[in-house]
Design an enzyme around this catalytic site. Structure first.
Site, PDB file in Angstrom:
ATOM      1  CB  ILE A 261      -0.891   0.038   1.274  1.00 48.81           C
ATOM      2  CG1 ILE A 261      -1.720  -1.247   1.393  1.00 48.81           C
ATOM      3  CG2 ILE A 261      -1.767   1.280   1.284  1.00 48.81           C
ATOM      4  CD1 ILE A 261      -2.423  -1.391   2.738  1.00 48.81           C
ATOM      5  CE  LYS A 262       4.345   5.986  -4.232  1.00 49.03           C
ATOM      6  NZ  LYS A 262       5.643   5.874  -3.600  1.00 49.03           N
ATOM      7  CB  SER A 263      -0.190   4.108   3.360  1.00 48.97           C
ATOM      8  OG  SER A 263       0.863   4.171   4.297  1.00 48.97           O
TER       9      SER A 263
END
Ligand code: PXG
Length: 304
Positions: A149-151
């Site tokens: 997840i590119k959070s």
């Protein structure tokens, strides 16, 4: 300049602000993308947007606009800023809500699109290569906050980046809980051994980089075998070549890791081939920013 897109409106740099009640700020609740435009084209635009929408799904964030609309909004932002070569930063936050983690407190996610000139790494690193250190901070495990997840929660990577800076290195390689290689703080990692390209499997928990997938494609096109594998520090120390990949970095050679010289200590021949192929591809491949009205304009001219 630059004009920043926030939820359908454009704002001057100084006026581009988010609320202190935004859960993106309060809890790091949101996602982002870093995209680049080269020579009037957005490189791997759809792949980046698909990754953004996948991150949204994973955190149960309902994107306020469909992917096609987002694509248009990115292109419009680039046109408004009259950019051909640019860095595009897309952020989607959970939005404004009361205090407390509950995402249901946030009525609507916010979309931010920043398009600006790119700050390139100094030319020197591409010629001389990087020195890496090994961070003591382990990569988040896939069953905690998945690195896929590119959070907006980048503290895991920032802690490793701080270690690198303290050690006088530009980047750090991070290991998973079991000691397998994962990636650097904002780049993926590749090794070359006996003419075969290796990169850590996504199973260990990494961001599946768009540049990583481009390099795997190019590697195969150039006739190299490409393998995703479980790799250890020993594989890195004994590699013939090593390099890192990312949207900002493109491909940067690594010549030293934890005091060990990698290969010859200079950027390797396979790295050089891949870098050239990558540069060539970025000049011709991508979503056109300005040609979008080309066919219509031409049709209109014909009518005249
Ligand atoms: N790993 C991590 C942890 C990253 O953050 C990559 C690998 C490389 O992925 P791409 O898809 O770029 O090849 C990244 C990318 C920023 C910024 O503004 C961050 C990234 C890329 C571009 C800009 O901090 N991270």
């Amino acid at each position: 300049m630059p004009l920043v897109y926030i939820d359908g409106k454009y704002h001057e740099k100084e006026d581009a602000r988010v609320s202190v009640w935004d859960h993106g700020l309060l809890y790091g609740d949101g996602i982002f993308e870093g995209i680049r435009a080269y020579n009037g084209r957005v490189f791997r635009h759809l792949e980046h947007l698909e990754r953004l929408y996948a991150s949204a799904r994973s955190i149960l964030l309902e994107m306020p606009v469909p992917i096609e609309q987002m694509r248009e909004d990115v292109l419009t932002t680039l046109r408004k800023n009259e950019l051909r070569d640019a860095y595009i930063r897309l952020c989607v936050t959970r939005g404004v809500g009361d205090l407390g983690l509950d995402p249901r407190k946030c009525a609507r996610p916010s979309v931010i699109i920043i398009a600006d000139k790119i700050k390139l790494y100094p030319a020197e690193v591409y010629e001389r290569g990087l020195r890496l250190m090994v961070a003591s901070t382990r990569k988040n495990a896939p069953d905690t906050l998945s690195p896929r997840i590119k959070s907006l929660n980048y503290l895991n990577n920032i802690l490793a980046k701080i270690e690198a800076i303290q050690a006088g290195c530009a980047e750090a390689v991070m290991l998973d809980r079991n000691g397998f290689l994962t990636e650097c703080t904002s780049e993926n990692i590749f090794l070359v051994k006996n003419g075969v390209l290796f990169t850590p499997t996504a199973v260990v928990g990494i961001l599946e980089g768009i540049t990583r997938s481009v390099v795997m494609e190019l590697g195969e096109q150039l006739g190299f075998q490409v393998q995703m594998a479980f790799l250890t520090m020993h594989d890195l120390y004994t590699a013939d070549e090593c390099f890192v990949t990312g949207t900002g970095a493109e491909l940067i050679p690594v010549v030293e890791v934890a005091g060990r010289t990698i290969g010859s200590g200079h950027p390797g021949p396979i790295f050089k081939q891949l870098l050239k192929a990558f540069h060539d591809l970025t000049q011709v491949d991508g979503d056109p920013i300005y040609d979008i009205n080309g066919p219509l304009k031409k049709a209109a001219e014909k009518v005249k």
